[in-house]
Design a protein around this motif. Structure first.
Motif, mmCIF file in Angstrom:
data_model
loop_
_atom_site.group_PDB
_atom_site.id
_atom_site.type_symbol
_atom_site.label_atom_id
_atom_site.label_comp_id
_atom_site.label_asym_id
_atom_site.label_seq_id
_atom_site.Cartn_x
_atom_site.Cartn_y
_atom_site.Cartn_z
ATOM 1 N N ASP A 130 -39.243 18.080 -5.026
ATOM 2 C CA ASP A 130 -39.578 19.017 -4.241
ATOM 3 C C ASP A 130 -38.022 19.742 -4.680
ATOM 4 O O ASP A 130 -37.345 20.289 -3.569
ATOM 5 C CB ASP A 130 -38.555 17.421 -3.602
ATOM 6 N N GLU A 131 -38.444 20.078 -5.240
ATOM 7 C CA GLU A 131 -37.825 21.661 -6.504
ATOM 8 C C GLU A 131 -38.390 22.967 -6.429
ATOM 9 O O GLU A 131 -40.088 22.591 -6.522
ATOM 10 C CB GLU A 131 -36.789 21.500 -7.647
ATOM 11 N N LEU A 132 -38.014 24.100 -6.288
ATOM 12 C CA LEU A 132 -38.661 25.034 -6.731
ATOM 13 C C LEU A 132 -38.089 26.059 -7.660
ATOM 14 O O LEU A 132 -36.866 25.945 -7.922
ATOM 15 C CB LEU A 132 -38.997 26.126 -5.219
ATOM 16 N N ILE A 133 -39.096 27.076 -8.377
ATOM 17 C CA ILE A 133 -37.626 28.144 -8.873
ATOM 18 C C ILE A 133 -38.163 29.599 -8.503
ATOM 19 O O ILE A 133 -39.539 30.180 -7.543
ATOM 20 C CB ILE A 133 -38.592 28.529 -10.580
ATOM 21 N N GLU A 134 -36.928 30.083 -8.154
ATOM 22 C CA GLU A 134 -36.937 31.613 -6.589
ATOM 23 C C GLU A 134 -36.814 32.487 -8.171
ATOM 24 O O GLU A 134 -36.115 32.718 -9.513
ATOM 25 C CB GLU A 134 -35.637 31.590 -6.120
ATOM 26 N N VAL A 135 -37.914 33.314 -8.210
ATOM 27 C CA VAL A 135 -37.644 34.240 -9.164
ATOM 28 C C VAL A 135 -37.864 36.236 -8.503
ATOM 29 O O VAL A 135 -38.437 35.908 -7.881
ATOM 30 C CB VAL A 135 -39.736 33.948 -9.804
ATOM 31 N N THR A 136 -36.801 36.253 -9.763
ATOM 32 C CA THR A 136 -36.353 37.791 -9.152
ATOM 33 C C THR A 136 -36.706 38.290 -10.298
ATOM 34 O O THR A 136 -36.498 38.176 -11.348
ATOM 35 C CB THR A 136 -35.621 37.926 -8.431
ATOM 36 N N PRO A 137 -36.278 40.068 -10.135
ATOM 37 C CA PRO A 137 -37.310 40.432 -11.270
ATOM 38 C C PRO A 137 -35.897 41.067 -12.184
ATOM 39 O O PRO A 137 -35.480 41.548 -13.061
ATOM 40 C CB PRO A 137 -36.665 42.326 -10.768
ATOM 41 N N LEU A 138 -34.486 40.402 -12.196
ATOM 42 C CA LEU A 138 -33.542 40.569 -12.675
ATOM 43 C C LEU A 138 -33.274 38.177 -13.242
ATOM 44 O O LEU A 138 -32.549 38.692 -14.237
ATOM 45 C CB LEU A 138 -32.381 40.779 -11.603
ATOM 46 N N GLU A 139 -33.326 37.567 -12.494
ATOM 47 C CA GLU A 139 -33.069 36.906 -12.496
ATOM 48 C C GLU A 139 -33.928 35.186 -11.985
ATOM 49 O O GLU A 139 -34.938 35.676 -10.959
ATOM 50 C CB GLU A 139 -31.420 36.726 -12.629
#
Length: 608
Positions: free
Chosen positions: A578-587
């Motif tokens: 029930d969880e996700l990883i939010e991926v961005t260019p910085l973190e």
């Protein structure tokens, strides 16, 4: 007739046994670099992630000249997750150099790459590397390699293969341990003598099987492969066909033709059978395509690539902080990037889902997918990924089958009991327990792939960071039942704002935190790990109430424990369904799929 002026070899080995360092030594001693030229270590690992992690991800082509003979060398990856790279480049070579660490001996990936070489009937030269290590045991390793040959059903001719002892780092080799080691000449000589020259088939109609794809901003897609037969000229009119697509046939023109010299591609006007070449001018050329002459358009057989074993969802970022730093955010941009990856990564699968916002991406392992995530992040993409899920199969009777891994663990004997107990709980079966050497114990398990998800971090903790764990796909077997879930649970923020020392100080009593003072957080973000196995909601944005009454000692600076900084692989292992990883260019941030706590509670209630 044979082309005695050419040899085509692949260097194969388990991860970290020194393939790329060996190629460095061969390049330096063949005169590719000037005497005063500054050369990086592991010069073949050109990709930024390869340099950081010290691993090879993409196979690379190079060529050296030794006494007038051109040796085309392919440096292959050692990780099982990039096995697709190894499988297809073996189509380009006439023999392999198997590199084995003089201390570790044959490892799971050694067995995998060797098995593939035997399937292609390729002659093998065994190079025992790192013989100058203090704990090296080269003679024992020779016996272990021969045992592996027998286990894989090698015939007597293969068992007579030459052994070379080397220190790739020092750039020296010898044909026996007592021999003087001064240069790599013994290895060069063994390659020339033992690896067969390619057959001269210049008189037959032209055929080239594309085994690797490269890309250049200015000239577009570049197809790389070995000329099986015939001669090719620049600007020649050819036909593109593919064994997988019987009805497909396209007339094409070769714009530029290259051969490899050292680390460079050198443009040539023509090339002959047995040479490894790169061609341009075919806009959508793909791995597995055959480029043929107009006279004979029969396609060549392409190697069957092993199927993916795990999958995850890549989806559009819908968090409250979406779009703050990313350049590419939309589903159209993410879709285009994923499908572009398919053109060069044969082990990957991308499928559309019911939602236009999400795509199912399947690969050979967590490392395989995490490298794709890391590359996309660095290119400016912003997206979310779900927990990796194992891909099940069903037999003809409808029985559920799951992939298993063969896991080899090298661990201090003190921790062996703990490892056996933990993997036993995860349905791991101990199949081999070697005699301890130098205080270290080698254990071999067969375990369901899903039993390994989330275990590596636990393993490093249990072995105080000293254990080595390697795994490789074994087989599909009947489903082995439920595996206990992670003991720890998430600490979740129930408000949005900036994390403050006071709020974090109160929250850290509940477990280990992932965020520091000054970081922005949102409702539903996972901000820590609770050891009690029960999900906890906290406010890390809480500030201390101001009053004009001060008690002695109460205003001392609040002390915060160090936060836990997770790598991407650790985060993929940590998150739940029930969880996700939010991926961005910085973190990257960990978050709940449903951010609002009341909606989350209702969703759980309905599920139950």
């Amino acid at each position: 007739m044979y082309r005695e002026d050419v040899r085509n070899i692949a260097i194969i080995a388990h991860v970290d046994h020194g393939k790329t360092t060996l190629v460095d030594a061969l390049l330096k001693q063949s005169g590719v670099f000037r005497d005063n030229q500054k050369v990086d270590d592991r010069v073949m690992d050109s990709n930024a992630i390869e340099k950081e992690r010290g691993i090879t991800i993409l196979s690379k082509n190079t060529a050296v000249n030794y006494n007038g003979i051109k040796i085309n060398i392919i440096d292959t990856p050692g990780h099982a997750d990039f096995g697709g790279e190894v499988e297809r480049v073996l189509k380009m070579v006439n023999g392999v150099v198997l590199l084995v660490d003089a201390f570790e001996g044959p490892m799971p990936q050694t067995k995998f790459v060797l098995k593939k070489s035997f399937e292609f009937n390729l002659p093998v030269i065994v190079c025992i590397n790192k013989v100058d290590r203090p704990e090296a045991r080269p003679l024992d390793v020779v016996d272990e390699v021969l045992d592996l040959f027998i286990e894989l059903g090698a015939d007597e001719e293969v068992l007579e293969c030459p052994f070379v002892f080397a220190s790739a780092k020092s750039g020296v080799a010898a044909l026996d341990l007592d021999g003087e080691m001064t240069s790599m000449e013994p290895l060069f000589e063994t390659i020339i003598k033992y690896i067969p020259a390619p057959e001269n088939k210049d008189d037959l109609p032209f055929k080239l099987l594309i085994s690797t794809i490269d890309y250049n901003e200015y000239i577009g897609r570049i197809g790389i492969g070995k000329i099986e037969q015939g001669i090719i000229n620049e600007n020649a009119q050819m036909v593109r066909v593919n064994k997988q697509l019987p009805d497909f046939k396209e007339n094409v023109k070769i714009a530029q033709l290259y051969e490899f010299e050292g680390l460079n591609r050198v443009e040539v006007s023509s090339s002959h059978s047995g040479s490894i070449v790169a061609i341009t001018g075919i806009e959508d050329i793909n791995i597995g395509d055959t480029i043929t002459s107009v006279d004979d358009t029969t396609p060549l057989e392409f190697v069957k690539i092993s199927e993916p074993t795990i999958a995850m969802e890549f989806r559009v970022n819908d968090s409250p902080f979406a779009g703050r730093v990313g350049k590419f955010l939309t589903s159209r941009q993410i879709r285009a990037r994923l499908f572009k990856e398919l053109q060069t990564d044969v082990g990957l699968r991308v499928e559309e889902t019911d939602s236009t916002e999400a795509f199912k991406v399947s690969g050979r392992g967590e490392l395989h997918l995490s490298v794709l995530i890391e590359n996309m992040r660095r290119e400016g993409y912003e997206f979310q990924v779900s927990k990796p899920q194992v891909l099940f199969k069903f037999d003809e009777n409808g029985k559920k089958l799951e992939p298993t891994e063969r896991v080899t663990i090298d661990v201090d004997s003190t921790y062996a009991g703990s490892v056996i107990e933990k993997l036993g709980r995860r349905k791991g079966e101990l199949v081999n327990m070697h005699e301890p050497t130098g205080g270290y114990q080698r254990l071999e398990f067969i375990i369901p792939s899903r039993g390994l998800i989330g275990y590596r971090t636990e393993f490093m903790t249990d072995t105080k960071g000293s254990g080595i764990l390697n795994s490789i796909f074994e087989d599909y077997v009947p489903y082995k039942g439920e595996i206990p879930r992670r003991v720890n649970a998430s600490i979740v923020s129930f408000d949005t704002g900036t994390a403050l020392t006071y709020g974090l100080h109160n929250a850290q009593e509940r477990g280990i935190l992932f965020v520091e003072p000054g970081e922005d957080v949102y409702e539903g973000q996972v901000v820590g790990e609770s050891p009690k196995g029960v999900e906890i909601e906290v406010s890390v944005t809480k500030a201390k109430k101001m009053s004009n009454v001060r008690a002695s000692g109460s205003d001392d600076a609040l002390k915060l424990s160090p936060i836990r900084n997770m790598s991407l692989e650790e985060a993929l292992e940590f998150i739940e369904d029930d969880e996700l990883i939010e991926v961005t260019p910085l973190e990257f941030r960990l978050r709940k799929k449903i951010l609002n706590s009341q909606q989350r509670y209702k969703s759980k209630k309905n599920k139950n």
